[in-house]
Design a protein around this motif. Structure first.
Motif, short mmCIF file in Angstrom:
data_model
loop_
_atom_site.label_atom_id
_atom_site.label_comp_id
_atom_site.label_asym_id
_atom_site.label_seq_id
_atom_site.Cartn_x
_atom_site.Cartn_y
_atom_site.Cartn_z
N UNK A 85 0.82 -1.21 0.00
CA UNK A 85 0.00 0.00 0.00
C UNK A 85 0.85 1.25 0.00
N UNK A 86 1.86 1.29 0.88
CA UNK A 86 2.74 2.46 0.96
C UNK A 86 3.58 2.59 -0.30
N UNK A 87 4.13 1.47 -0.78
CA UNK A 87 5.01 1.57 -1.94
C UNK A 87 4.26 1.96 -3.20
N UNK A 88 3.03 1.48 -3.38
CA UNK A 88 2.27 1.85 -4.58
C UNK A 88 1.83 3.31 -4.52
N UNK A 89 1.57 3.81 -3.32
CA UNK A 89 1.32 5.24 -3.17
C UNK A 89 2.57 6.04 -3.53
N UNK A 90 3.75 5.51 -3.15
CA UNK A 90 5.01 6.17 -3.51
C UNK A 90 5.21 6.15 -5.02
N UNK A 91 4.87 5.03 -5.67
CA UNK A 91 4.94 4.96 -7.13
C UNK A 91 4.05 6.05 -7.75
N UNK A 92 2.84 6.17 -7.21
CA UNK A 92 1.90 7.15 -7.73
C UNK A 92 2.42 8.57 -7.56
N UNK A 93 3.23 8.77 -6.51
CA UNK A 93 3.80 10.10 -6.25
C UNK A 93 5.01 10.39 -7.12
N UNK A 94 5.58 9.35 -7.74
CA UNK A 94 6.71 9.58 -8.64
C UNK A 94 7.96 8.78 -8.34
N UNK A 95 7.93 7.91 -7.34
CA UNK A 95 9.10 7.10 -7.02
C UNK A 95 9.35 6.08 -8.13
N UNK A 96 10.61 5.91 -8.52
CA UNK A 96 10.94 4.97 -9.58
C UNK A 96 11.02 3.54 -9.04
N UNK A 97 10.85 2.58 -9.94
CA UNK A 97 10.95 1.19 -9.54
C UNK A 97 12.33 0.83 -9.04
#
Length: 305
Positions: A85-97
Motif C-alpha cells: 500500500x505504501x510503496x504503490x502510493x510512492x509509485x503514484x507520487x513519482x518514485x521509480x521502480x
C-alpha cells in the motif's frame, strides 16, 4: 529434512530474482492506469483466490492454530497491506521502480537490526556497517533534488513500506508451527484486502472512472502481479527456502536493484546518471556484505540432518 548446504539452485534463484524485480516495473505501470490502493486491493483479492484454489485442488492440509492464525494475520497486514500500500502510493507520487527496489533491498538487514533491538538476537558489526553503507548509497541515489523522485512524501512512504516488510518478516519468523505455504499465503493475501480496500474508498473514492483510468493496462497489470509476483514468486521462494533455509532470499536480495535497473532500461528506457549509478553500487555492496553475513550466521545456527 534440514536445508542442504551449497549454492542456491540456479534456475529457481534466477527466476525468483527476475520475477521479483519485474514487480518494480509492473507497480509504476499499474499505478499510472489505476488508483494505487485499489490496485493493491485487487492484486491481493485475486492472489488470495488463486492461492486458496490451488490449496484446495492439491488437498493441502488446512490445520492452523489460533496463535499461528493471529501471526499470519499480523504478517499479512504488514507484508501486503502496509508494504505494498505504501510503496504503490510512492509509485503514484513519482518514485521509480529502481529506487523502490533499492529501498526494499535494505529490508533483510533492517530485519536483523530490528531482531536485535526487539528480540535480543545477535547483530554482527558487518551487518551494522553494511546497513549504514546501504543507507548512504540510497541517499547518494536520491541526490539533492528529492522532488525528482516524488518529494518527501514518496520517501516517507518508501520508508513505511520497508518497515512493513521488515516487521512482517519478523512476524513470520516468530511462528514455530509449520503451516502449509499455500494456505498461509492465502490467509496473508486475504487479510490485506479489507483494510486496503476501506482506505482506498476513503482516499480514492468510488467513481469507477477515477479508479480505473486505462483498463487495457490496469487489468493485465493486476493479473501479472497477482499471478507472477504473488503466486509464482511464492513458489520459487519456497524452493529456495526448502533447499537453503530461510536466509535464502535474503542472500540474493542485493541483486534486485541492479536487475530492476536493467529491466527499467530495457522495458521503459530509464537510465541512471553517474551519481545514481555510484549510489546504486555503494548500496548494493553494503547490502550484499550484510546479507551474506546474515545468511551465513543463519546457516551456522541451522540444524544439520
Amino acid at each position: 529434512m534440514a536445508p542442504t548446504t551449497g549454492r542456491l539452485p540456479l534456475l529457481p534463484a534466477a527466476g525468483f530474482v527476475l520475477i521479483w524485480s519485474s514487480g518494480y516495473l509492473a507497480g509504476p505501470i499499474g499505478t499510472a492506469a489505476m488508483s494505487p490502493l485499489m490496485l493493491v486491493a485487487a492484486r491481493f483479492a485475486v492472489a488470495a483466490v488463486l492461492a486458496a484454489g490451488l490449496a484446495l485442488a492439491l488437498r493441502r492440509p488446512r490445520r492452523i492454530s489460533r496463535r499461528t492464525l493471529s501471526q499470519l494475520i499480523f504478517a499479512g497486514v504488514m507484508l501486503n497491506a502496509v508494504q505494498f500500500g505504501a510503496m504503490y502510493l510512492a509509485f503514484d507520487a513519482g518514485l521509480s521502480g529502481t529506487l523502490a527496489s533499492l529501498a526494499h533491498s535494505l529490508s533483510p538487514v533492517l530485519t536483523a537490526v530490528l531482531a536485535a533491538l526487539l528480540l535480543g538476537e545477535r547483530l554482527s558489526k558487518l551487518q551494522v556497517v553494511g546497513f549504514a553503507v546501504g543507507v548512504c548509497g540510497v541517499i547518494v541515489v536520491l541526490g539533492p533534488d528529492v522532488g525528482a523522485v516524488g518529494g518527501v512524501a514518496s520517501i516517507v512512504l518508501a520508508v513505511v513500506s520497508v518497515l512493513g516488510l521488515s516487521l512482517g518478516t519478523l512476524g513470520q519468523r516468530s511462528s514455530a508451527e509449520p503451516v502449509d505455504p499455500l494456505w498461509g499465503a492465502a490467509v496473508q493475501f486475504a487479510v490485506a484486502v479489507p483494510p486496503v480496500f476501506v482506505v482506498a474508498m476513503l482516499v480514492e473514492g468510488t467513481d469507477p472512472a477515477r479508479i480505473v483510468l486505462d483498463p487495457t493496462v490496469a487489468i493485465p497489470m493486476v493479473l501479472y502481479i497477482a499471478v507472477f509476483n504473488s503466486i509464482v514468486g511464492l513458489g520459487l521462494l519456497g524452493i529456495l527456502v526448502r533447499t537453503r533455509g530461510p536466509g535464502a532470499a535474503a542472500s540474493i536480495f542485493f541483486l534486485m536493484p541492479p536487475v530492476t535497473a536493467l529491466l527499467s532500461w530495457i522495458v521503459l528506457g530509464e537510465t541512471l546518471n553517474a551519481r545514481e549509478l555510484i549510489g546504486l553500487l555503494i548500496a548494493v555492496a553494503g547490502v550484499a556484505a550484510a546479507t551474506r553475513s546474515s545468511a551465513a550466521a543463519t546457516a551456522a545456527r541451522s540444524p544439520r540432518s
